[in-house]
Design a protein around this motif. Structure first.
Motif, PDB file in Angstrom:
ATOM      1  N   THR B  15       0.845  -1.201   0.000  1.00  0.00           N
ATOM      2  CA  THR B  15       0.000   0.000   0.000  1.00  0.00           C
ATOM      3  C   THR B  15       0.875   1.244   0.000  1.00  0.00           C
ATOM      4  O   THR B  15       0.617   2.196  -0.718  1.00  0.00           O
ATOM      5  N   VAL B  16       1.903   1.193   0.830  1.00  0.00           N
ATOM      6  CA  VAL B  16       2.884   2.281   0.832  1.00  0.00           C
ATOM      7  C   VAL B  16       4.255   1.651   0.584  1.00  0.00           C
ATOM      8  O   VAL B  16       4.642   0.724   1.294  1.00  0.00           O
ATOM      9  N   ALA B  17       4.938   2.104  -0.432  1.00  0.00           N
ATOM     10  CA  ALA B  17       6.269   1.565  -0.734  1.00  0.00           C
ATOM     11  C   ALA B  17       7.248   2.722  -0.854  1.00  0.00           C
ATOM     12  O   ALA B  17       7.138   3.540  -1.764  1.00  0.00           O
ATOM     13  N   ILE B  18       8.147   2.788   0.083  1.00  0.00           N
ATOM     14  CA  ILE B  18       9.127   3.877   0.112  1.00  0.00           C
ATOM     15  C   ILE B  18      10.475   3.298  -0.297  1.00  0.00           C
ATOM     16  O   ILE B  18      10.913   2.293   0.274  1.00  0.00           O
ATOM     17  N   GLY B  83      -0.016   2.086  -5.209  1.00  0.00           N
ATOM     18  CA  GLY B  83       0.494   1.794  -6.552  1.00  0.00           C
ATOM     19  C   GLY B  83       0.730   3.005  -7.422  1.00  0.00           C
ATOM     20  O   GLY B  83       1.190   2.874  -8.557  1.00  0.00           O
ATOM     21  N   GLN B  84       0.419   4.176  -6.906  1.00  0.00           N
ATOM     22  CA  GLN B  84       0.622   5.400  -7.713  1.00  0.00           C
ATOM     23  C   GLN B  84       1.727   6.256  -7.093  1.00  0.00           C
ATOM     24  O   GLN B  84       1.912   6.218  -5.878  1.00  0.00           O
ATOM     25  N   GLY B  87       2.100  12.020  -4.210  1.00  0.00           N
ATOM     26  CA  GLY B  87       1.895  13.408  -4.624  1.00  0.00           C
ATOM     27  C   GLY B  87       0.872  13.589  -5.720  1.00  0.00           C
ATOM     28  O   GLY B  87       0.446  14.715  -5.979  1.00  0.00           O
ATOM     29  N   SER B  88       0.456  12.505  -6.368  1.00  0.00           N
ATOM     30  CA  SER B  88      -0.529  12.718  -7.430  1.00  0.00           C
ATOM     31  C   SER B  88      -1.862  13.109  -6.802  1.00  0.00           C
ATOM     32  O   SER B  88      -2.205  12.683  -5.696  1.00  0.00           O
ATOM     33  N   THR B  89      -2.603  13.940  -7.522  1.00  0.00           N
ATOM     34  CA  THR B  89      -3.874  14.453  -6.997  1.00  0.00           C
ATOM     35  C   THR B  89      -4.843  13.290  -6.751  1.00  0.00           C
ATOM     36  O   THR B  89      -5.575  13.289  -5.763  1.00  0.00           O
ATOM     37  N   GLY B  90      -4.812  12.305  -7.648  1.00  0.00           N
ATOM     38  CA  GLY B  90      -5.710  11.160  -7.514  1.00  0.00           C
ATOM     39  C   GLY B  90      -5.487  10.415  -6.209  1.00  0.00           C
ATOM     40  O   GLY B  90      -6.443   9.975  -5.560  1.00  0.00           O
TER      41      GLY B  90
END
Lengths: 285, 323
Positions: B15-18, B83-84, B87-90
């Motif tokens: 879900t979160v990949a840093i 997966g995005q 920072g993307s608005t979506g």
């Protein structure tokens, strides 16, 4: 819709800060003053305006419209005052959005930084614009009822005044995102006003400081790169009526409306807003 | 190549990949000095997990969350959320965020605050009206919904902040010190809300310096110090001591028995019926248990020795600072 919501909240914030409310009250008092003071009557086909019973006719002028004269004077004084007091009332709105704890909330919402900054700026101008329109409609109605002259151009000039404020606010927007300080934003806006007035007459004042072609071109560039507030106010005033304050004959007075100061100011204000957006984009909060 | 493919596939599933995130701030006159806030941070958080990010003040916890939300720009590295790219608005439509020391417009009521921020989230007025009331009830502010928030205490503002973060029914929730200033009852309520979110399959990224709290609800934690990840894993994993055990006996062992056990151990501590052992090798545990059984001792339990998260955390930070 999201940006509109932020703009509306900005207007609300500006009103609740009290300053706009104070201006609203002052505006109402001025409207009441004119309602009590002005009266008009037709005498042998000529409109005569009196203020507190004294006839209002500038000496040496024939065939001038006293309503136009009064409204033009009022427009010029009020719009200059509104520019300065408007900045005073709204300069804090962008720095308050950039405060720690607030800016994170806004930046985490699905709104681009440009939308955030512009929505906030337009909201600030919207608050001032609402005040200007209310005041203008009030004065317009008082003169219409009292003299029978419904001077539509006065309303048009008031709408133009909102545009002028929007251009002026670009200076505040840029200063505010860089300094994040209300006091500094107000200070720079006021210094800009003085500087802008000096630039208007640069050929006769600033040029003589240093007879250097490069310096003169530099001043010219500054003049074209920044919004021309006083020039636009003069032009908007021309929409209301002819400039006859210097007792020259009405035929000789400048009465034409020049669109160029608005075009240049729009371009330069857009540039300042663009710079503010670029700076805002690059900042960490 | 397959290894790389597997790595990226894992990142995408998270879900979160840093990945190798670093951030340095310039400061001082002419921005001469450079402060390294984050150094090569790589963390993954899975769906439906409560992930706790721990660290002392100035460790870089808030900076990390701010980077994920595009409030701060990274110097290098990447991260994805759902997966995005971050920072993307979506993505920001699908996440909730409670910043540390948040400030809402003080002239609004609690209900108006939720309506305003919900509108910024892109939610409809009709939906928001009922959602705001529901969330204010969930966080215990129902009776305060029409009160201006300038009259709210810190704890009440935190509850309101949590409600605000939940407005869009987020898939991932970033919480920065969510229980700061909240009373013990309120803390428990917030913990219960977070557990409920986990049950509903939501992912929670929790920043806190309250170790006991993180220990209680987090599935996994990362410990951050001076911008570096010192440890990542489940609470059980990171607090377990390698080859250290606690053995509870039915009767107290005699001195000769203790000597035999001591000969197989790196260290041995006794506390009435409890033996705390550090071994050289895992096989030694079986040998010790055999000795105890041969000596007729009854064994009630054998447990790998664990320390409290707080002890582990302090030791880890101290070890790093004074190697």
């Amino acid at each position: 819709m999201k940006a509109l919501s932020l703009s509306l909240l900005t207007i609300r914030e500006a009103i609740l800060k009290g300053t706009l409310l104070f201006y609203f009250i002052v505006g109402n008092l001025i409207i009441l003053f004119f309602a009590a003071a002005v009266s008009g009557s037709m005498e042998s086909g000529t409109l005569t305006i009196t203020m507190f019973g004294s006839q209002l006719t500038p000496r040496g002028l024939e065939g001038f419209n006293p309503v136009e004269f009064l409204l033009r004077q009022l427009f010029q004084s009020a719009s200059s005052a509104i520019m300065l007091f408007g900045i005073f009332a709204t300069a804090g709105l962008i720095p308050s959005m950039l405060e720690k704890g607030t800016v994170e909330l806004y930046l985490s919402k699905p709104l681009s930084r440009s939308s955030l900054l512009l929505a906030r700026s337009f909201g600030a101008c919207g608050g001032i614009g609402a005040n200007i329109l209310y005041f203008a409609v009030g004065i317009w109605a008082v003169f219409g009822i009292k003299t029978g002259i419904w001077h539509g151009n006065f309303l048009l000039a008031s709408v133009v005044a909102i545009f002028i404020f929007l251009c002026y606010y670009s200076v505040v927007a840029l200063t505010a995102v860089i300094t994040r300080s209300t006091a500094f934003s107000i200070m720079i806006a006021f210094v800009f006003t003085l500087f802008s007035s000096a630039l208007e007459v640069r050929q006769t004042t600033l040029y003589v400081w240093w007879e250097n072609a490069f310096f003169h071109r530099f001043l010219d560039s500054l003049y074209y790169a920044t919004p021309r507030i006083s020039r636009m106010i003069d032009q908007a005033a021309n929409l209301v009526g002819k400039d006859i304050t210097t007792r020259v004959l009405a035929e000789q007075a400048s009465a034409g409306f020049d669109i160029l100061p608005f075009v240049y100011s729009f371009l330069s204000a857009s540039l300042l807003y663009a710079l503010a957006i670029v700076y805002f984009f690059r900042q960490d909060y | 190549m397959p290894i790389l493919f597997g790595y990226f596939a894992h990142l995408q599933m998270s879900t979160v990949a840093i990945s190798h995130l670093s951030k340095s701030f310039s400061s001082g006159l002419f921005r001469k000095s450079n402060i390294q806030a984050l150094s090569d941070v790589s963390i993954t958080v899975s769906k439906g997990e409560i992930f706790g990010l721990l660290g002392p003040n100035g460790a870089g916890k808030t900076t990390l969350v701010k980077i994920l939300l595009s409030v701060v720009h990274p110097t290098s590295g990447t991260a994805t959320i759902l997966g995005q790219p971050m920072g993307s608005t979506g993505i920001r439509e699908r996440i909730g965020y409670l910043p540390e020391n948040h400030r809402y417009p003080s002239f609004l009521t609690a209900h108006q605050t939720l309506l305003h921020f919900g509108r910024l989230q892109g939610l409809s007025k009709h939906f928001l009206s009922s959602k705001a009331s529901e969330l204010l009830r969930v966080v215990g502010l129902e009776e305060w919904s029409r009160v201006k928030i300038k009259k709210f205490s810190k704890g009440m503002l935190q509850r309101l902040g949590l409600a605000q973060a939940l407005l869009n029914d987020p898939e991932v929730l970033f919480l920065d010190e969510p229980t700061d200033g909240v009373d013990p009852v309120g803390r428990k309520e917030i913990r219960d809300i977070l557990k409920g979110l986990r049950s509903a399959g939501k992912t929670v990224f929790l920043n806190s310096h309250l170790l006991s709290e993180v220990e209680e609800i987090s599935d996994r934690v990362a410990i951050l110090n001076k911008g570096e990840v010192l440890s990542v894993g489940t609470i059980r994993d990171i607090t377990s001591h390698a080859l250290e055990y606690e053995i509870r006996l039915g009767i107290a062992p005699s001195e000769p028995v203790l000597q035999k056990i001591g000969a197989l151990s790196r260290s041995l501590e006794t506390n009435q019926l409890t033996l705390t052992l550090a071994l050289h090798a895992k096989e030694d545990l079986n040998k010790i248990l055999q000795i105890l059984l041969q000596e007729g001792m009854s064994i009630e339990s054998v447990m790998p020795r664990k320390s409290r998260l707080e002890d582990f955390f302090i030791n880890l930070i101290r070890t790093r600072e004074n190697p």
